[in-house]
Motif scaffolding. Structure first.
Motif, PDB file in Angstrom:
ATOM      1  N   SER A  81     -19.510   2.285  96.562  1.00  0.00           N
ATOM      2  CA  SER A  81     -18.566   3.400  96.536  1.00  0.00           C
ATOM      3  C   SER A  81     -19.010   4.483  95.571  1.00  0.00           C
ATOM      4  CB  SER A  81     -17.184   2.901  96.128  1.00  0.00           C
ATOM      5  OG  SER A  81     -16.300   3.990  95.997  1.00  0.00           O
ATOM      6  N   MET A  82     -18.842   5.755  95.996  1.00  0.00           N
ATOM      7  CA  MET A  82     -19.164   6.876  95.151  1.00  0.00           C
ATOM      8  C   MET A  82     -17.919   7.727  94.949  1.00  0.00           C
ATOM      9  SD  MET A  82     -21.874   9.868  95.971  1.00  0.00           S
ATOM     10  CE  MET A  82     -21.663  11.423  95.147  1.00  0.00           C
ATOM     11  N   ALA A  83     -16.767   7.102  94.969  1.00  0.00           N
ATOM     12  CA  ALA A  83     -15.520   7.846  94.784  1.00  0.00           C
ATOM     13  C   ALA A  83     -15.580   8.645  93.495  1.00  0.00           C
ATOM     14  CB  ALA A  83     -14.350   6.872  94.737  1.00  0.00           C
ATOM     15  N   LEU A  84     -14.940   9.803  93.487  1.00  0.00           N
ATOM     16  CA  LEU A  84     -14.985  10.686  92.329  1.00  0.00           C
ATOM     17  C   LEU A  84     -14.204  10.070  91.183  1.00  0.00           C
ATOM     18  CD1 LEU A  84     -14.507  14.117  94.109  1.00  0.00           C
ATOM     19  CD2 LEU A  84     -16.626  13.040  93.348  1.00  0.00           C
ATOM     20  N   SER A  85     -14.889   9.242  90.391  1.00  0.00           N
ATOM     21  CA  SER A  85     -14.236   8.534  89.296  1.00  0.00           C
ATOM     22  C   SER A  85     -14.576   9.210  87.982  1.00  0.00           C
ATOM     23  CB  SER A  85     -14.706   7.081  89.274  1.00  0.00           C
ATOM     24  OG  SER A  85     -16.055   7.008  88.849  1.00  0.00           O
ATOM     25  N   ASP A  86     -13.995   8.667  86.906  1.00  0.00           N
ATOM     26  CA  ASP A  86     -14.292   9.160  85.566  1.00  0.00           C
ATOM     27  C   ASP A  86     -15.405   8.355  84.904  1.00  0.00           C
ATOM     28  OD1 ASP A  86     -12.384  11.142  85.663  1.00  0.00           O
ATOM     29  OD2 ASP A  86     -10.792   9.853  84.889  1.00  0.00           O
ATOM     30  N   ASP A  87     -16.066   7.495  85.657  1.00  0.00           N
ATOM     31  CA  ASP A  87     -17.111   6.637  85.110  1.00  0.00           C
ATOM     32  C   ASP A  87     -18.396   7.436  84.949  1.00  0.00           C
ATOM     33  OD1 ASP A  87     -19.255   4.732  84.860  1.00  0.00           O
ATOM     34  OD2 ASP A  87     -17.813   3.195  85.453  1.00  0.00           O
ATOM     35  N   ALA A  88     -18.924   7.522  83.722  1.00  0.00           N
ATOM     36  CA  ALA A  88     -20.134   8.303  83.462  1.00  0.00           C
ATOM     37  C   ALA A  88     -21.328   7.724  84.198  1.00  0.00           C
ATOM     38  CB  ALA A  88     -20.412   8.354  81.958  1.00  0.00           C
ATOM     39  N   ASP A  89     -21.380   6.385  84.349  1.00  0.00           N
ATOM     40  CA  ASP A  89     -22.490   5.772  85.069  1.00  0.00           C
ATOM     41  C   ASP A  89     -22.496   6.196  86.527  1.00  0.00           C
ATOM     42  OD1 ASP A  89     -23.395   4.497  82.822  1.00  0.00           O
ATOM     43  OD2 ASP A  89     -22.321   2.631  83.228  1.00  0.00           O
ATOM     44  N   ASP A  90     -21.315   6.270  87.158  1.00  0.00           N
ATOM     45  CA  ASP A  90     -21.229   6.723  88.546  1.00  0.00           C
ATOM     46  C   ASP A  90     -21.725   8.157  88.674  1.00  0.00           C
ATOM     47  OD1 ASP A  90     -20.209   4.304  89.287  1.00  0.00           O
ATOM     48  OD2 ASP A  90     -18.126   4.973  89.418  1.00  0.00           O
ATOM     49  N   LEU A  91     -21.333   9.016  87.739  1.00  0.00           N
ATOM     50  CA  LEU A  91     -21.757  10.402  87.780  1.00  0.00           C
ATOM     51  C   LEU A  91     -23.271  10.527  87.630  1.00  0.00           C
ATOM     52  CD1 LEU A  91     -18.970  12.025  85.566  1.00  0.00           C
ATOM     53  CD2 LEU A  91     -19.159  12.102  88.055  1.00  0.00           C
ATOM     54  N   SER A  92     -23.849   9.749  86.743  1.00  0.00           N
ATOM     55  CA  SER A  92     -25.290   9.793  86.524  1.00  0.00           C
ATOM     56  C   SER A  92     -26.047   9.318  87.759  1.00  0.00           C
ATOM     57  CB  SER A  92     -25.674   8.949  85.313  1.00  0.00           C
ATOM     58  OG  SER A  92     -25.140   9.493  84.127  1.00  0.00           O
ATOM     59  N   GLN A  93     -25.573   8.225  88.367  1.00  0.00           N
ATOM     60  CA  GLN A  93     -26.237   7.720  89.562  1.00  0.00           C
ATOM     61  C   GLN A  93     -26.190   8.750  90.685  1.00  0.00           C
ATOM     62  OE1 GLN A  93     -25.464   3.608  90.814  1.00  0.00           O
ATOM     63  NE2 GLN A  93     -24.398   3.329  88.857  1.00  0.00           N
ATOM     64  N   ALA A  94     -25.043   9.408  90.871  1.00  0.00           N
ATOM     65  CA  ALA A  94     -24.924  10.428  91.907  1.00  0.00           C
ATOM     66  C   ALA A  94     -25.862  11.584  91.629  1.00  0.00           C
ATOM     67  CB  ALA A  94     -23.477  10.915  91.986  1.00  0.00           C
ATOM     68  N   ARG A  95     -25.961  11.990  90.364  1.00  0.00           N
ATOM     69  CA  ARG A  95     -26.851  13.093  90.008  1.00  0.00           C
ATOM     70  C   ARG A  95     -28.295  12.754  90.352  1.00  0.00           C
ATOM     71  NH1 ARG A  95     -26.665  17.296  86.468  1.00  0.00           N
ATOM     72  NH2 ARG A  95     -24.697  16.603  85.545  1.00  0.00           N
ATOM     73  N   PHE A  96     -28.729  11.542  90.029  1.00  0.00           N
ATOM     74  CA  PHE A  96     -30.111  11.151  90.268  1.00  0.00           C
ATOM     75  C   PHE A  96     -30.437  11.116  91.758  1.00  0.00           C
ATOM     76  CE2 PHE A  96     -29.823   8.575  86.106  1.00  0.00           C
ATOM     77  CZ  PHE A  96     -30.122   9.716  85.376  1.00  0.00           C
ATOM     78  N   ARG A  97     -29.456  10.787  92.592  1.00  0.00           N
ATOM     79  CA  ARG A  97     -29.729  10.684  94.028  1.00  0.00           C
ATOM     80  C   ARG A  97     -29.701  12.030  94.736  1.00  0.00           C
ATOM     81  NH1 ARG A  97     -30.201   6.008  96.455  1.00  0.00           N
ATOM     82  NH2 ARG A  97     -31.693   7.331  97.523  1.00  0.00           N
ATOM     83  N   PHE A  98     -28.903  12.985  94.241  1.00  0.00           N
ATOM     84  CA  PHE A  98     -28.696  14.219  94.988  1.00  0.00           C
ATOM     85  C   PHE A  98     -29.205  15.471  94.273  1.00  0.00           C
ATOM     86  CE2 PHE A  98     -25.200  11.346  96.420  1.00  0.00           C
ATOM     87  CZ  PHE A  98     -25.713  11.109  97.685  1.00  0.00           C
ATOM     88  N   ALA A  99     -29.904  15.300  93.150  1.00  0.00           N
ATOM     89  CA  ALA A  99     -30.448  16.457  92.434  1.00  0.00           C
ATOM     90  C   ALA A  99     -31.623  16.008  91.576  1.00  0.00           C
ATOM     91  CB  ALA A  99     -29.376  17.110  91.562  1.00  0.00           C
ATOM     92  N   PRO A 100     -32.611  16.873  91.370  1.00  0.00           N
ATOM     93  CA  PRO A 100     -33.733  16.508  90.500  1.00  0.00           C
ATOM     94  C   PRO A 100     -33.260  16.284  89.069  1.00  0.00           C
ATOM     95  CG  PRO A 100     -34.250  18.455  91.826  1.00  0.00           C
ATOM     96  CD  PRO A 100     -32.791  18.195  91.988  1.00  0.00           C
ATOM     97  N   PRO A 101     -33.949  15.425  88.312  1.00  0.00           N
ATOM     98  CA  PRO A 101     -33.562  15.195  86.916  1.00  0.00           C
ATOM     99  C   PRO A 101     -33.762  16.455  86.079  1.00  0.00           C
ATOM    100  CG  PRO A 101     -35.637  14.106  87.435  1.00  0.00           C
ATOM    101  CD  PRO A 101     -35.089  14.603  88.723  1.00  0.00           C
ATOM    102  N   ASP A 102     -32.791  16.729  85.197  1.00  0.00           N
ATOM    103  CA  ASP A 102     -32.845  17.953  84.399  1.00  0.00           C
ATOM    104  C   ASP A 102     -33.568  17.760  83.074  1.00  0.00           C
ATOM    105  OD1 ASP A 102     -30.966  16.409  83.072  1.00  0.00           O
ATOM    106  OD2 ASP A 102     -29.264  17.642  83.673  1.00  0.00           O
ATOM    107  N   ASN A 103     -34.163  16.590  82.867  1.00  0.00           N
ATOM    108  CA  ASN A 103     -34.922  16.346  81.636  1.00  0.00           C
ATOM    109  C   ASN A 103     -36.408  16.162  81.914  1.00  0.00           C
ATOM    110  OD1 ASN A 103     -34.471  13.872  82.974  1.00  0.00           O
ATOM    111  ND2 ASN A 103     -34.852  12.724  81.085  1.00  0.00           N
ATOM    112  N   GLU A 104     -36.884  16.701  83.030  1.00  0.00           N
ATOM    113  CA  GLU A 104     -38.288  16.546  83.404  1.00  0.00           C
ATOM    114  C   GLU A 104     -38.928  17.875  83.765  1.00  0.00           C
ATOM    115  OE1 GLU A 104     -37.744  12.130  85.465  1.00  0.00           O
ATOM    116  OE2 GLU A 104     -39.073  13.618  86.393  1.00  0.00           O
ATOM    117  N   ALA A 105     -40.230  17.968  83.526  1.00  0.00           N
ATOM    118  CA  ALA A 105     -41.056  19.081  84.005  1.00  0.00           C
ATOM    119  C   ALA A 105     -41.853  18.551  85.190  1.00  0.00           C
ATOM    120  CB  ALA A 105     -41.983  19.574  82.907  1.00  0.00           C
ATOM    121  N   PRO A 106     -41.565  19.023  86.406  1.00  0.00           N
ATOM    122  CA  PRO A 106     -42.245  18.460  87.571  1.00  0.00           C
ATOM    123  C   PRO A 106     -43.701  18.919  87.651  1.00  0.00           C
ATOM    124  CG  PRO A 106     -40.918  20.332  88.230  1.00  0.00           C
ATOM    125  CD  PRO A 106     -40.637  20.108  86.767  1.00  0.00           C
ATOM    126  N   ALA A 107     -44.465  18.245  88.489  1.00  0.00           N
ATOM    127  CA  ALA A 107     -45.857  18.605  88.745  1.00  0.00           C
ATOM    128  C   ALA A 107     -45.989  19.117  90.171  1.00  0.00           C
ATOM    129  CB  ALA A 107     -46.770  17.404  88.535  1.00  0.00           C
TER     130      ALA A 107
END
Length: 213
Positions: free
Chosen positions: A4-30
């Motif tokens: 489930s990816m329901a819009l919860s207040d769980d920070a882990d859920d938010l992080s997992q969703a970010r990693f799957r649907f957007a590039p990481p914001d702490n990296e310089a790509p090649a």
């Protein structure tokens, strides 16, 4: 299986969703260092503008070029990416089509996802960016496109395994990623309704506990 990816207040859920649907914001790509025409008709070309490799995926830049100004009305003016089909075939035989996944659930960690990240344009020029995750397995990667509305038949572009491998070795993590801050829902203040007027009567008729804005 999907979790489930329901819009919860769980920070882990938010992080997992970010990693799957957007590039990481702490990296310089090649940059992978490939580009070219994927498919074309007499009056339209679909281009691969470039690829950027992150540790956990690929950022894909596509473009549409048209020889002539479109006729009016043209449905490509009315709908983003109208008629453009994009897919990726991985070296292990798995395939994924851009934009066709369930936004209400989080895919399994090893399930490929190809997400439209945005784009735009008009007239003779259009652009589109997509995010493929997780990182593709070793081997060639094939990008497949088609746009029947513009006369572009199904066409393929192969990205060489060596180019992907070289980029994977140079993608840089800038710093460890800090946990996402959880923003909890805040109730808006009540609306200041003038007494004895039309708005008071209108809000009183609403099926709520009172005017909330």
């Amino acid at each position: 299986m999907h979790s489930s990816m329901a819009l919860s207040d769980d920070a882990d859920d938010l992080s997992q969703a970010r990693f799957r649907f957007a590039p990481p914001d702490n990296e310089a790509p090649a940059a992978v260092g490939v580009s070219g025409v994927i498919g074309r008709s007499a009056d339209t070309a679909i281009l691969l503008g470039g690829l950027a490799r992150y540790t956990n995926g690929l950022h894909i830049d596509l473009a549409i070029r048209r020889r002539l100004d479109p006729e009016q009305p043209d449905h490509l003016h009315a709908m983003f990416n109208a008629g453009l089909l994009v897919g990726v075939e991985l070296a292990d035989g798995r395939a994924v089509v851009g934009g066709y996944h369930d936004w209400n659930s989080l895919p399994a960690a090893d399930e490929p996802v190809l997400t439209h990240r945005g784009g735009g344009g008009g007239g003779r020029e259009w652009s589109s960016t997509l995010w493929l995750t997780p990182a593709p397995p070793p081997g060639d990667l094939v990008i497949v496109v088609a746009c029947p509305a513009l006369g572009v038949d199904e066409s393929r572009f192969t990205v060489d395994a060596a180019a992907l491998r070289a980029a994977a070795d140079t993608a840089e993590v800038l710093w460890p990623r800090e946990p996402d801050q959880v923003h909890r829902h805040i109730e808006p203040p009540p609306v200041d309704v003038p007494p004895g007027g039309w708005f008071e009567r209108a809000f009183a008729a609403l099926p709520t506990d009172g005017p909330t804005g």
